[in-house]
Scaffold this active site. Sequence first.
Site, mmCIF file in Angstrom:
data_model
loop_
_atom_site.group_PDB
_atom_site.id
_atom_site.type_symbol
_atom_site.label_atom_id
_atom_site.label_comp_id
_atom_site.label_asym_id
_atom_site.label_seq_id
_atom_site.Cartn_x
_atom_site.Cartn_y
_atom_site.Cartn_z
ATOM 1 N N LYS A 13 0.834 -1.214 0.000
ATOM 2 C CA LYS A 13 0.000 0.000 0.000
ATOM 3 C C LYS A 13 0.867 1.261 0.000
ATOM 4 O O LYS A 13 0.648 2.171 -0.782
ATOM 5 C CB LYS A 13 -0.918 0.028 1.244
ATOM 6 N N ARG A 88 -9.407 0.888 8.820
ATOM 7 C CA ARG A 88 -8.931 -0.465 9.071
ATOM 8 C C ARG A 88 -9.968 -1.282 9.821
ATOM 9 O O ARG A 88 -9.734 -2.467 10.103
ATOM 10 C CB ARG A 88 -7.687 -0.380 9.939
ATOM 11 N N ARG A 123 11.979 -5.390 4.150
ATOM 12 C CA ARG A 123 11.617 -3.963 4.063
ATOM 13 C C ARG A 123 12.568 -3.098 4.898
ATOM 14 O O ARG A 123 12.939 -3.454 6.006
ATOM 15 C CB ARG A 123 10.190 -3.749 4.560
ATOM 16 N N ARG A 156 11.647 -1.828 10.626
ATOM 17 C CA ARG A 156 10.623 -1.534 11.630
ATOM 18 C C ARG A 156 10.569 -2.625 12.691
ATOM 19 O O ARG A 156 10.684 -3.801 12.363
ATOM 20 C CB ARG A 156 9.246 -1.420 10.937
HETATM 21 P P1 AP5 Z 1 4.864 -1.632 1.656
HETATM 22 O O1 AP5 Z 1 4.516 -0.760 0.503
HETATM 23 O O2 AP5 Z 1 5.683 -1.033 2.750
HETATM 24 O O3 AP5 Z 1 3.568 -2.330 2.255
HETATM 25 P P2 AP5 Z 1 2.361 -1.749 3.106
HETATM 26 O O4 AP5 Z 1 1.132 -2.413 2.595
HETATM 27 O O5 AP5 Z 1 2.389 -0.243 3.127
HETATM 28 O O6 AP5 Z 1 2.758 -2.363 4.512
HETATM 29 P P3 AP5 Z 1 2.708 -1.847 6.007
HETATM 30 O O7 AP5 Z 1 3.370 -2.917 6.833
HETATM 31 O O8 AP5 Z 1 3.237 -0.457 6.132
HETATM 32 O O9 AP5 Z 1 1.236 -1.881 6.280
HETATM 33 P P4 AP5 Z 1 0.554 -1.972 7.574
HETATM 34 O O10 AP5 Z 1 -0.800 -1.775 7.032
HETATM 35 O O11 AP5 Z 1 0.693 -3.156 8.442
HETATM 36 O O12 AP5 Z 1 1.303 -0.874 8.498
HETATM 37 P P5 AP5 Z 1 0.975 0.632 8.841
HETATM 38 O O13 AP5 Z 1 2.219 1.378 8.777
HETATM 39 O O14 AP5 Z 1 -0.208 1.129 8.090
HETATM 40 O O15 AP5 Z 1 5.583 -2.937 1.063
HETATM 41 C C1 AP5 Z 1 6.163 -3.907 1.909
HETATM 42 C C2 AP5 Z 1 7.559 -4.274 1.374
HETATM 43 O O16 AP5 Z 1 7.432 -5.010 0.153
HETATM 44 C C3 AP5 Z 1 8.428 -3.054 1.022
HETATM 45 O O17 AP5 Z 1 9.755 -3.332 1.348
HETATM 46 C C4 AP5 Z 1 8.248 -2.883 -0.498
HETATM 47 O O18 AP5 Z 1 9.370 -2.267 -1.097
HETATM 48 C C5 AP5 Z 1 8.049 -4.327 -0.962
HETATM 49 N N1 AP5 Z 1 7.107 -4.454 -2.066
HETATM 50 C C6 AP5 Z 1 5.958 -3.757 -2.259
HETATM 51 N N2 AP5 Z 1 5.331 -4.201 -3.375
HETATM 52 C C7 AP5 Z 1 6.090 -5.204 -3.871
HETATM 53 C C8 AP5 Z 1 5.971 -6.085 -4.993
HETATM 54 N N3 AP5 Z 1 4.930 -6.046 -5.849
HETATM 55 N N4 AP5 Z 1 6.943 -7.031 -5.179
HETATM 56 C C9 AP5 Z 1 7.997 -7.109 -4.326
HETATM 57 N N5 AP5 Z 1 8.169 -6.301 -3.263
HETATM 58 C C10 AP5 Z 1 7.232 -5.367 -3.031
HETATM 59 O O19 AP5 Z 1 0.489 0.465 10.358
HETATM 60 C C11 AP5 Z 1 1.397 0.084 11.384
HETATM 61 C C12 AP5 Z 1 0.639 -0.022 12.686
HETATM 62 O O20 AP5 Z 1 0.050 1.262 13.032
HETATM 63 C C13 AP5 Z 1 -0.547 -0.994 12.702
HETATM 64 O O21 AP5 Z 1 -0.163 -2.317 12.955
HETATM 65 C C14 AP5 Z 1 -1.421 -0.385 13.844
HETATM 66 O O22 AP5 Z 1 -0.892 -0.713 15.097
HETATM 67 C C15 AP5 Z 1 -1.239 1.112 13.634
HETATM 68 N N6 AP5 Z 1 -2.262 1.675 12.742
HETATM 69 C C16 AP5 Z 1 -2.058 2.271 11.518
HETATM 70 N N7 AP5 Z 1 -3.215 2.656 10.968
HETATM 71 C C17 AP5 Z 1 -4.183 2.299 11.854
HETATM 72 C C18 AP5 Z 1 -5.601 2.393 11.837
HETATM 73 N N8 AP5 Z 1 -6.259 2.947 10.814
HETATM 74 N N9 AP5 Z 1 -6.278 1.893 12.902
HETATM 75 C C19 AP5 Z 1 -5.646 1.359 13.953
HETATM 76 N N10 AP5 Z 1 -4.313 1.223 14.032
HETATM 77 C C20 AP5 Z 1 -3.578 1.686 12.989
#
Ligand code: AP5
Length: 212
Positions: A13, A88, A123, A156
């Site tokens: 994402k 989410r 990552r 991370r």
């Molecule tokens: P990347 O693009 O970083 O993936 P992502 O979907 O953004 O993953 P996240 O882990 O950031 O998502 P998340 O939803 O768990 O975490 P968030 O930060 O929102 O890609 C992943 C890796 O793969 C990268 O290295 C990339 O280069 C590689 N890649 C991408 N596409 C590829 C492809 N096609 N082929 C190969 N490699 C590829 O949230 C973190 C925490 O914050 C949550 O756990 C929660 O505690 C809190 N939080 C955030 N938002 C909320 C909410 N709305 N409600 C409650 N808690 C929340």
Amino acid sequence: MKLILLGAPGAGKGTQAEIISDKLGIPTISTGNIIREALKSGTEMGRAAKQYIEAGQLVPDEVVIGIIRDRLAEDDCRNGFILDGFPRTIPQAEALDRMGIVIDKVIDIEVADETIARRVSGRRVCLDCGATYHIDYKKPKAEGVCDHCGSTLVQRKDDQPETVAERLHVYHEQTEPLKNYYADCGKLTVVEGQEELADTTRLTLAALGENA
Ligand code: AP5
């Protein structure tokens, strides 16, 4: 364009949000990045969120809904935005509706759980500007250094295998039902995110009527 990106943790994402943001000139709003920034600065919200993030749990709805309400009121969101990581939960989606925000499209990036572990273990992120890299699939120009701001790249804490397993569990239980929520109002497009980065980008941009 008011866009939501859905998908499991590590589905891509953040990576796609960065590309779409550059292409369409609209800001990305990542609740994960906002919370991590608050954690780094040691604000009250950051301190309260720490235990949830590190355990792979969601931060309580009222906290993230407040973050989004404030952020969407800023000037740069007037011509559109990309929501990465919000909503989410169903209550978060309902809160967005109650704010009077009309979303144009929801893109769900589908990646199998087995692929997620490989993605997140490689990552590397920039804690200063939020840019995301991968040690194999999306390398920075200089190893360990952010292309955008020159800061050091790190892994991370919540990308450890046991925390990733919990994040996936939480995703299937609380976030996946949003697919039906947005499919029911005709806004959902599913994009295959399993293949190479360039393939996911092409499919995501095509879903928005844009060329790669
Ligand atoms: P990347 O693009 O970083 O993936 P992502 O979907 O953004 O993953 P996240 O882990 O950031 O998502 P998340 O939803 O768990 O975490 P968030 O930060 O929102 O890609 C992943 C890796 O793969 C990268 O290295 C990339 O280069 C590689 N890649 C991408 N596409 C590829 C492809 N096609 N082929 C190969 N490699 C590829 O949230 C973190 C925490 O914050 C949550 O756990 C929660 O505690 C809190 N939080 C955030 N938002 C909320 C909410 N709305 N409600 C409650 N808690 C929340």
